[in-house]
Scaffold this active site. Sequence first.
Site, PDB file in Angstrom:
ATOM      1  N   GLY A 223      20.336  35.407 -82.869  1.00  0.00           N
ATOM      2  CA  GLY A 223      20.282  34.033 -83.363  1.00  0.00           C
ATOM      3  C   GLY A 223      21.602  33.509 -83.876  1.00  0.00           C
ATOM      4  O   GLY A 223      21.634  32.452 -84.506  1.00  0.00           O
ATOM      5  N   GLU A 264      20.914  41.979 -82.919  1.00  0.00           N
ATOM      6  CA  GLU A 264      20.733  41.897 -81.466  1.00  0.00           C
ATOM      7  C   GLU A 264      20.968  40.478 -80.952  1.00  0.00           C
ATOM      8  O   GLU A 264      20.037  39.811 -80.509  1.00  0.00           O
ATOM      9  CB  GLU A 264      19.342  42.405 -81.069  1.00  0.00           C
ATOM     10  CG  GLU A 264      18.207  41.815 -81.884  1.00  0.00           C
ATOM     11  CD  GLU A 264      16.827  42.374 -81.539  1.00  0.00           C
ATOM     12  OE1 GLU A 264      16.749  43.543 -81.121  1.00  0.00           O
ATOM     13  OE2 GLU A 264      15.857  41.629 -81.696  1.00  0.00           O
ATOM     14  N   GLY A 266      22.189  37.555 -78.364  1.00  0.00           N
ATOM     15  CA  GLY A 266      22.369  37.336 -76.932  1.00  0.00           C
ATOM     16  C   GLY A 266      23.415  36.245 -76.736  1.00  0.00           C
ATOM     17  O   GLY A 266      24.534  36.472 -76.278  1.00  0.00           O
ATOM     18  N   ARG A 309      18.064  24.190 -70.194  1.00  0.00           N
ATOM     19  CA  ARG A 309      18.168  23.991 -71.647  1.00  0.00           C
ATOM     20  C   ARG A 309      18.149  22.513 -72.064  1.00  0.00           C
ATOM     21  O   ARG A 309      17.439  22.146 -73.009  1.00  0.00           O
ATOM     22  CB  ARG A 309      19.404  24.707 -72.198  1.00  0.00           C
ATOM     23  CG  ARG A 309      19.384  26.224 -71.896  1.00  0.00           C
ATOM     24  CD  ARG A 309      20.454  26.986 -72.631  1.00  0.00           C
ATOM     25  NE  ARG A 309      20.164  27.048 -74.032  1.00  0.00           N
ATOM     26  CZ  ARG A 309      20.746  26.311 -74.950  1.00  0.00           C
ATOM     27  NH1 ARG A 309      21.710  25.475 -74.616  1.00  0.00           N
ATOM     28  NH2 ARG A 309      20.394  26.413 -76.200  1.00  0.00           N
ATOM     29  N   TYR A 313      14.980  21.825 -74.289  1.00  0.00           N
ATOM     30  CA  TYR A 313      15.207  21.754 -75.742  1.00  0.00           C
ATOM     31  C   TYR A 313      15.968  20.498 -76.172  1.00  0.00           C
ATOM     32  O   TYR A 313      16.276  20.345 -77.346  1.00  0.00           O
ATOM     33  CB  TYR A 313      16.056  22.942 -76.216  1.00  0.00           C
ATOM     34  CG  TYR A 313      15.586  24.315 -75.795  1.00  0.00           C
ATOM     35  CD1 TYR A 313      14.336  24.802 -76.176  1.00  0.00           C
ATOM     36  CD2 TYR A 313      16.426  25.148 -75.056  1.00  0.00           C
ATOM     37  CE1 TYR A 313      13.929  26.070 -75.804  1.00  0.00           C
ATOM     38  CE2 TYR A 313      16.032  26.423 -74.683  1.00  0.00           C
ATOM     39  CZ  TYR A 313      14.776  26.874 -75.065  1.00  0.00           C
ATOM     40  OH  TYR A 313      14.388  28.134 -74.693  1.00  0.00           O
ATOM     41  N   CYS A 342      13.337  16.425 -57.634  1.00  0.00           N
ATOM     42  CA  CYS A 342      12.376  15.316 -57.669  1.00  0.00           C
ATOM     43  C   CYS A 342      11.605  15.398 -58.975  1.00  0.00           C
ATOM     44  O   CYS A 342      10.433  15.798 -58.999  1.00  0.00           O
ATOM     45  CB  CYS A 342      11.428  15.415 -56.489  1.00  0.00           C
ATOM     46  SG  CYS A 342      12.308  15.229 -54.958  1.00  0.00           S
ATOM     47  N   TYR A 378      21.120  31.981 -71.150  1.00  0.00           N
ATOM     48  CA  TYR A 378      19.857  31.300 -70.892  1.00  0.00           C
ATOM     49  C   TYR A 378      19.948  30.184 -69.848  1.00  0.00           C
ATOM     50  O   TYR A 378      19.095  29.304 -69.819  1.00  0.00           O
ATOM     51  CB  TYR A 378      19.263  30.747 -72.191  1.00  0.00           C
ATOM     52  CG  TYR A 378      19.089  31.793 -73.264  1.00  0.00           C
ATOM     53  CD1 TYR A 378      18.168  32.827 -73.110  1.00  0.00           C
ATOM     54  CD2 TYR A 378      19.867  31.774 -74.424  1.00  0.00           C
ATOM     55  CE1 TYR A 378      18.018  33.799 -74.086  1.00  0.00           C
ATOM     56  CE2 TYR A 378      19.724  32.750 -75.404  1.00  0.00           C
ATOM     57  CZ  TYR A 378      18.796  33.755 -75.224  1.00  0.00           C
ATOM     58  OH  TYR A 378      18.651  34.717 -76.194  1.00  0.00           O
TER      59      TYR A 378
END
Length: 431
Positions: A223, A264, A266, A309, A313, A342, A378
Amino acid sequence: MPRLDDDRLRQLAASYHTPLYVFDEQTIRDKCRALKAAITYKDTTIRYACKALTLQAILAIMREEGMWIDASSVNEVHRALRAGFAPEEIYYTGEGSTPSVYRFLVDSGVPINCTSLDQLRLLGAIAPGQACSIRVNPGRGHGENDRTNTGGPGSKHGIYHDRIEEARAIAGSFGLRIVGIHSHIGSGSRPEDWRVWNAINQTVLAIARGFGPDLEFVNLGGGLPVPYRPGEAPMDIVAWGRALSRSMADFSADLGRPVRLFVEPGRFLVAESGVLLAEIQSLKSTSAEGGARGYDYAIVNTGLNHNIRPAMYGSYHDIRFVPRDGAQRGAGKDYVVAGYLCESGDVFTTDECGRLAPRPFPELRVGDLMVMANTGAYSHAMKNEYNSMNLPASVLVDPSGQARIIERRGTLDDIMRRELEVYNPARAIAT
Ligand code: LLP
């Protein structure tokens, strides 16, 4: 990715075609080293949350940099094993779990993190006496928005903090040993939010303290944010590492022995290593009508299928255009940059609520190269084949500047392979 200048990006697009994912190896190595240096607490190991970008070439870099792995599915475990990680270097935190997956993990020696009371029961039934950890939801989270916040009553993740005694009782009834406490409270917040991260994790450490003699490690999740917007200051990783190391030193002193720390991340390790290259296929405009304004659109040959993304989000990704001919361009205007699918929501320039948010660009022309920044985390990992579009190739640029393909472009056969294995259209027509 400052090492990849416009000329180099133009060359890469010409050699490998667009759309194209480009990853910069040195950026990944620099981020791994910066994170390692920031955490001075001695018993620390960093796991790479490989869901962010799972390509073998990337996992190989992580391994060379001394990272271990956080995996969220059994296939991520297999991909890490294939990249050469030892089973004990991989850690499985999956909301999904089946008896066969748990059996495989137990037999191969991959540590399991149980994220629900039912997972504890499942593990207990399969492997009584097994050591494991539990994922705790500390009652508060943080993140870019509600969809990436994984703490608090609105999150499905982990065992809620007021159910810990129940978890302990279930574990006890199967003889399971809870040797680790894990928490991941959310993803992609603002760079200055690391203090919130540390504050919430004090609750996790307080819960971990209750596991006394059995406790071998705490895993405080990922995070860590990166700057996505131009001019945004990066997170103060040194101050974060110092505060974290101090709380772990206090925690270990309280317990009277060193407790191993895992984190951890990413995004922090890979987001800034990647760009997505595409090109403008058409420019079009709509007129103001019925009280609504008109827009100028630049349509590029990629879309939410290659970076979901912004659509998912409302995330911001910096976008610039490199003129195909290398010539200086005159003043331009505000454009909406949209994908080729589309799908009306296939737009890269939106605000946080998904409303169109045109951005200023110099004069644009069909064929100009789009460079979308910070797509290392991501984007490739969440790609899909919607509209039967081929998946882009991925290229890795090594520290000497050499580029090599690490994943080829998708093809129609890739898209159809699984259905062709079970369905023969020729036979269907004949019968
Ligand atoms: N650990 C666990 C258990 C996780 O679920 C995640 C991310 C991480 C670590 C790594 O989080 P990071 O350091 O990358 O923020 N797809 C999203 C966000 C959801 C990530 C899910 N879990 C995005 O595009 O921002």
